[in-house]
Design an enzyme around this catalytic site. Sequence first.
Site, PDB file in Angstrom:
ATOM      1  N   LYS A   1       0.844  -1.210   0.000  1.00  0.00           N
ATOM      2  CA  LYS A   1       0.000   0.000   0.000  1.00  0.00           C
ATOM      3  C   LYS A   1       0.872   1.250   0.000  1.00  0.00           C
ATOM      4  O   LYS A   1       0.612   2.206  -0.740  1.00  0.00           O
ATOM      5  CB  LYS A   1      -0.940  -0.023   1.217  1.00  0.00           C
TER       6      LYS A   1
ATOM      7  N   GLN B   1      -4.683  -1.290   9.423  1.00  0.00           N
ATOM      8  CA  GLN B   1      -4.670  -2.657   8.892  1.00  0.00           C
ATOM      9  C   GLN B   1      -5.317  -3.635   9.887  1.00  0.00           C
ATOM     10  O   GLN B   1      -4.942  -3.676  11.063  1.00  0.00           O
ATOM     11  CB  GLN B   1      -3.220  -3.079   8.595  1.00  0.00           C
TER      12      GLN B   1
ATOM     13  N   ASP C   1     -10.973   2.687   3.846  1.00  0.00           N
ATOM     14  CA  ASP C   1     -11.291   1.259   3.870  1.00  0.00           C
ATOM     15  C   ASP C   1     -12.808   1.048   3.838  1.00  0.00           C
ATOM     16  O   ASP C   1     -13.272  -0.084   3.695  1.00  0.00           O
ATOM     17  CB  ASP C   1     -10.725   0.637   5.160  1.00  0.00           C
TER      18      ASP C   1
END
Length: 309
Positions: free
Chosen positions: A60, A104, A127
């Site tokens: 990422k 994450q 997200d």
Amino acid sequence: MTESHGGEARIIDFKAAAERVRLEAAADAGRLKADHGVTPGLAVVLVGDDPASQIYVNSKGEKSREAGFHSVTHLLPASTPQDQLIALVHTLNADPKIHGILVQMPLPRGLDEQAVIAAIDPRKDVDGLHPINAGLLGSGRPNLIPCTPLGCILMLRETLGDLSGLNAVVIGRSVLVGRPMAQLLLNDSCTVTIAHSKTRDLPAVCRQADILVAAVGRPQMVKADWIKPGAAVIDVGINRVPFRDPVKAAAGKTKVVGDVDFKPASKVAGWITPVPGGVGLMTVACLLRNTITAASRIEGIYADALKSG
Ligand code: NDP
């Protein structure tokens, strides 16, 4: 699309699409910078040292830098207390250089994932997991959409065109994949069934599907005879299994397979995604796209030119 084609399924090319979405994000980033003096900023937070998560986080960071983003990664020890993690999220919420925040998942034991997600400014929730963004998607007004299902719906539209009226079955009801996937298919006017571990006669349910999305986490669970001839099959699963070769297996080597029994399934499906080399490639590309969307909205620009949803 539902007739038997008597050959091999066509591969849905996530690789080419991911490259295109990344290039678009890079071009948008260049335009934001040149025309408005805004550099899209993405902050990724990793707590603990899970090796798979480290690989995702590195990728990422790397891809967002390549696209010209301002990219920061915060690596915190697994022992980080909840209030310290939340304090970091609040700092990133207030940082004008950061437009997207991704913590994450999964978090190490002892940390409350829901509380951390809820602490993220919904405008920066790239997200798409914040309850406000999940609610907007559920009410048919998508804002920031979870990256993996976003990649899948973009590819389904590209492959099949208009999805309206098609029967879609999603196996899996997680907040990250199954539920948002089902909502996206519903928003595109599919008739949607969500299957899960309590579903009765799953093979019969799957055989109704013009679009079958497997997001389960069980290696090669979906068999060829579960698939309606000609259907589009999207395999989200990522499962590490030992090699059949006893030498490799004894050495502890593993390989990645999906939730679909790929080879036999591709003799029945019309379109299919391989694992590896399928859905996963689009996830990071969609993260870049979401960060552009967030930056544009936060900065009040390109409002009419946003692409997600
Ligand atoms: P979860 O474990 O959160 O959810 C799995 C879902 O599958 C649950 O809803 C569960 O049902 C259902 N399920 C489990 N066993 C069965 C069964 N025997 N029959 C029917 N349904 C079953 O997983 P995620 O949604 O987070 O991820 C799913 C897969 O996708 C994993 O392999 C993951 O690694 C992969 N993944 C891939 C990504 C990518 O970029 N390619 C991104 C994210 C995930 P129930 O709710 O009843 O327990």
